[in-house]
Each structure stands twice: as structure tokens, then as C-alpha cells.
Write an enzyme that holds these catalytic residues in place. Structure first.
Site, short mmCIF file in Angstrom:
data_model
loop_
_atom_site.label_atom_id
_atom_site.label_comp_id
_atom_site.label_asym_id
_atom_site.label_seq_id
_atom_site.Cartn_x
_atom_site.Cartn_y
_atom_site.Cartn_z
N HIS A 131 0.87 -1.18 0.00
CA HIS A 131 0.00 0.00 0.00
C HIS A 131 0.91 1.24 0.00
O HIS A 131 2.02 1.19 0.53
CB HIS A 131 -0.84 -0.05 1.28
CG HIS A 131 -1.90 0.99 1.38
ND1 HIS A 131 -1.66 2.27 1.84
CD2 HIS A 131 -3.22 0.94 1.10
CE1 HIS A 131 -2.79 2.95 1.84
NE2 HIS A 131 -3.76 2.17 1.39
N GLN A 212 -4.53 -5.21 6.99
CA GLN A 212 -5.50 -6.19 6.46
C GLN A 212 -5.38 -7.55 7.16
O GLN A 212 -6.11 -8.47 6.80
CB GLN A 212 -5.31 -6.37 4.95
CG GLN A 212 -5.52 -5.11 4.14
CD GLN A 212 -6.96 -4.61 4.14
OE1 GLN A 212 -7.90 -5.29 4.56
NE2 GLN A 212 -7.16 -3.39 3.67
N1 C6P Z 1 -6.44 0.37 2.54
C1 C6P Z 1 -8.22 -0.04 0.97
O1 C6P Z 1 -9.31 0.23 0.44
P1 C6P Z 1 -5.30 3.79 6.87
O2 C6P Z 1 -5.86 4.60 5.74
O3 C6P Z 1 -4.13 4.46 7.51
O4 C6P Z 1 -6.34 3.33 7.83
O5 C6P Z 1 -4.77 2.42 6.21
C2 C6P Z 1 -3.85 2.44 5.17
C3 C6P Z 1 -3.57 1.07 4.68
C4 C6P Z 1 -2.32 0.53 4.90
N2 C6P Z 1 -2.01 -0.71 4.52
C5 C6P Z 1 -2.91 -1.50 3.90
C6 C6P Z 1 -2.53 -2.88 3.54
C7 C6P Z 1 -4.20 -1.02 3.64
O6 C6P Z 1 -5.07 -1.81 3.03
C8 C6P Z 1 -4.52 0.31 4.02
C9 C6P Z 1 -5.86 0.89 3.68
C10 C6P Z 1 -7.76 0.78 2.13
O7 C6P Z 1 -7.52 -0.97 0.57
C11 C6P Z 1 -7.87 2.24 1.84
S1 C6P Z 1 -6.77 2.75 0.57
#
Ligand code: C6P
Length: 418
Positions: A131, A212
Site C-alpha cells: 500500500h 489487512q
Molecule cells: N487500505 C483499501 O481500500 P489507513 O488509511 O491508515 O487506515 O490504512 C492504510 C492502509 C495501509 N495498509 C494496507 C494494507 C491497507 O489496506 C490500508 C488501507 C484501504 O484498501 C484504503 S486505501
């Protein structure tokens, strides 16, 4: 319904009844089928009520007042920290830092541990499937500090190229491996325990992005031997605006603070300041009290089901989801094709329908999925596509909702066929 689906490990109807949003219509006459859990999960009444109760009954700042309200707020806030410590099996509650979410947790590590320890010649080893929140903070710091960021490639089957990871560790001055536990796009579950072992063998640390994984499976930081673990409350039925950075105590003790302000200090003079003990050194200013308390209630709720049960439920549903999607002509599914090796997300392209159009057509049927690059542009570049559609499951999803998704895909195809 097959016996396999009848044997789901807990009473889903009972769970669904706890989530007010699931019991409303998405459009008049159309129930909500929420399949966007990887983006954010829904909240049970138990979490909503706990947040409501804080604001109604004992709203006050923590760690500051001597009055009854502040004492109660502090007690419940700190009790939430203890619940989270147990949930991830951290050795001490001092290793559990409240942040705004995964993104902030990773940025905290980059701006404290990274800023002090990374220098020209060093390597941070990330992966192509990360991500953006586990890529960009390292790129930002690398631009300033002059170290390099390398990326472990993703193989054809959607798994990490472990051979390259091993070679990088053996031949490059890797100081940190920054890797996701489960991919929000491919569903791949990375062998973080093995990666931690390899990293440590070569004198590197490991930061695990658990955004996740922590909501979906038992995660034990000591069993993994993670140096840092980051995750978000809102993806695990907790409120938005709260997340956790876990860090091993000796590392956190040695790290300078990131943000300065109230609560993170021991003494302040005009000449300089000294820092509070862990975890407060990293919690500057009034924290996200209601959200942290809500996250504590989310952990209670998940514990009532049991994380092994959550994982078992998602395994059965993922198997069914992949089976049903495999029946749909012109659908390309990304990531490991074997359900046993992946988490409960299915990312796909369907016929020649743009994922955004598909998501819009599904929404008209009451089905919420995500479309886009899912904050994983380098992965989409690697796959050679600009966007995908994604269905992601959680504790309250049912086989019937998967059937509805497949029906929705056929309907969308008809609309596009004219
Ligand atoms: N993925 C998705 O729709 P935050 O925004 O800080 O709560 O999480 C960020 C983040 C970091 N690592 C992984 C593996 C993620 O999946 C996510 C958030 C969401 O896939 C929003 S982009």
C-alpha cells in the site's frame, strides 16, 4: 446450500443484527450488501454505544484532570490499551501506541527510528505489492537522508518473490524490511514470521503492515517476532481516526519522539525538554479518546466471536467467492487462485467494463464494492492495468451476498451489451 456453507462457524444472523447499518435499505427496496470491508468495516452497536456513552456520561481529557470525569476517561482509555495489548500479545502495554491509523503508525516509525538510523548506503526493503502508506514514507525520508528503497517483486501467482527477498538480505545493507502481512489487492498472505526470521538473521528489523491482517486473523507479535506492527481501528469494526503502532520496547525506548506537545514531555524549560515514559512519549496532545475507547469495544466484540472463528468464517466464504467468480466468463481474478493461501478479498476485471462503471452498476443493486487502484499504484503498474474492482468480506457477510454479487455482474454485462 452446500453443507460446507451451512457449517459456518458462528451464527451470522445474530452478528448481522448487531450492525445497524446492515439492517437498512441502501436504495428504497434494496438491502445493503456491503463488500468494501478492506476499505473500512461497519460498526456494531456495542462500539457505537461505547463512543456515545463516553460523550454523554464522562467526556473529559485524559491524564490531566484530577476530577472524576477525567479519571474515568483515563481509566477506560488505558483499559482499551490493555485490551489491544492482549489482542496482539504484546509483552507490555507500553509497546502499544495509539495513533490515527496504519498510515500514521508507519510515518511515526519512518520519522523517528528511520530518521535516526538510516543513512546513505543503507537499504529499506519494501515490496511491489505494498500500500502507498508503506512506500511513500520511505521514499520521502530516502530523498532527505540518501538511503535507497528496494522493492521485492511479486510473482505471477501473486506471491512475494522470496528468492529475491533472500538475495537482497544476503547481499545488500538492508536495515529494515517494510512488508504488508496481507495484500489489500491480491489477498496474498505473506509469510511474515519467516521474513522476520530472515531479516533478523541479517541484522535488519521488520515492520509489518497489519492493516489487512489484524482485523481478519489471530496476530501474535511475539510469535511473528515483529519489531513494529501497524494497523487501523476502522477496518476492525472500530471507529475511524484510531490505529496502533506496536513496537518492541527497547526500540521504542531508543527512538526520539516525533510530534512535540502536551503529554509527551516529562519536563519543559525554555532551554530544552525531556520526554515522558512509553507509550506517552509518542502520544502528543489530546489523544483520540473516544476512538480509542471504541477500539477497545471492537476488540471485545471480535474476542467474543474469536479470531480463529473469524478466520474460519472468511476461509469458507473466500472459497465460495472464488468458486462463484470462476464461473463468470470474461472475469480475470488477481492474486493467488487457491483460497487457502489468501485473505477475503477478490480483485478483478470483468469483460471490458471499466471498474468504475462496474462499481456504479453494482451500487444500483445495493452492492458496495471498491474500484480504482486501492492505493497500490505500483502493484497495478506491475499487473499492467490502471484500475480493478474489488469485493472484500468480513464477519457479517453471507454466501447469499456473494450470490447477489455474481448476479449483479451478469446484470452489468447485460447493461453493457446494450
Ligand atoms: N487500505 C483499501 O481500500 P489507513 O488509511 O491508515 O487506515 O490504512 C492504510 C492502509 C495501509 N495498509 C494496507 C494494507 C491497507 O489496506 C490500508 C488501507 C484501504 O484498501 C484504503 S486505501
Amino acid at each position: 446450500m452446500s453443507t460446507r456453507l451451512q457449517a459456518l462457524p458462528y451464527d451470522i444472523d445474530q452478528v448481522r443484527a448487531d450492525f445497524p447499518i446492515l439492517n437498512q435499505e441502501h436504495h428504497p427496496g434494496t438491502p445493503l450488501i456491503y463488500l468494501d470491508n478492506a476499505a473500512s468495516s461497519q460498526k456494531p452497536k456495542a462500539v457505537i454505544d461505547v463512543v456515545d456513552d463516553y460523550y454523554r456520561r464522562y467526556n473529559a481529557n485524559v491524564h490531566r484532570g484530577i476530577h472524576k470525569l477525567s479519571e474515568e476517561a483515563t481509566t477506560v482509555y488505558e483499559a482499551a490499551r490493555v485490551k489491544i495489548r492482549k489482542f496482539i500479545n504484546a509483552a507490555s502495554k507500553r509497546e502499544v501506541i495509539f495513533t490515527r491509523g496504519t498510515t500514521e503508525s508507519i510515518n511515526l516509525v519512518a520519522n523517528t527510528w528511520g530518521r535516526v538510523n538510516l543513512k546513505p548506503g543503507d537499504v529499506v526493503l519494501s515490496t511491489v505489492m505494498e500500500h502507498h502508506s508503506n512506500i511513500v514514507p520511505w521514499q520521502l525520508l530516502a530523498a532527505e537522508k540518501g538511503f535507497a528503497v528496494h522493492y521485492v517483486p511479486v510473482l505471477e501467482d501473486g506471491t512475494l518473490d522470496m528468492e529475491t527477498l533472500r538475495r537482497e538480505l544476503a547481499t545488500q545493507p538492508v536495515k529494515l524490511v517494510a512488508v504488508m502481512h496481507m495484500s489489500n489487492v491480491l489477498g496474498t498472505v505473506n509469510p511474515v514470521r519467516e521474513i522476520a526470521h530472515l531479516a533478523h538473521e541479517h541484522g535488519a528489523l521488520i515492520l509489518v503492515d497489519g492493516a489487512q491482517s489484524v482485523p481478519h486473523m489471530p496476530v501474535d507479535v511475539q510469535a511473528i517476532d515483529a519489531d513494529f506492527l501497524a494497523f487501523s481501528g476502522h477496518k476492525m469494526i472500530g471507529p475511524t481516526g484510531v490505529g496502533i503502532l506496536y513496537g518492541k520496547r527497547d526500540l521504542l525506548e531508543a527512538m526520539p519522539p516525533w510530534m512535540g506537545g502536551g503529554d509527551m514531555i516529562s519536563r519543559v524549560t525554555l532551554e530544552g525538554s525531556t520526554w515522558n515514559e512509553l507509550p506517552y512519549k509518542f502520544e502528543a496532545g489530546t489523544p483520540n479518546i473516544a476512538q480509542a475507547i471504541g477500539l477497545g469495544a471492537a476488540v471485545d466484540y471480535l474476542n467474543q466471536i474469536g479470531m480463529a472463528q473469524v478466520q474460519a468464517h472468511e476461509h469458507i466464504l473466500t472459497e465460495y467467492l472464488l468458486e462463484r467468480l470462476a464461473e463468470v466468463p470474461e472475469l480475470t481474478l488477481y492474486g493467488p487462485q487457491n483460497h487457502a493461501e489468501r485473505g477475503a478479498v477478490a480483485t478483478f476485471r470483468f469483460a471490458d467494463i471499466h471498474p468504475h462503471d462496474l462499481a456504479q452498476l453494482l451500487d444500483a443493486e445495493g452492492i458496495a464494492v471498491r474500484a480504482g487502484h486501492h492505493c497500490a499504484m505500483p502493484l497495478h503498474d506491475h499487473l499492467g492495468i490502471g484500475a480493478t474492482a474489488r469485493a472484500s468480506l468480513y464477519i457479517y457477510n453471507t454466501p447469499a451476498e456473494i450470490d447477489a454479487l455474481v448476479e449483479g455482474l451478469y446484470k452489468a454485462k447485460k447493461v453493457f451489451a446494450g
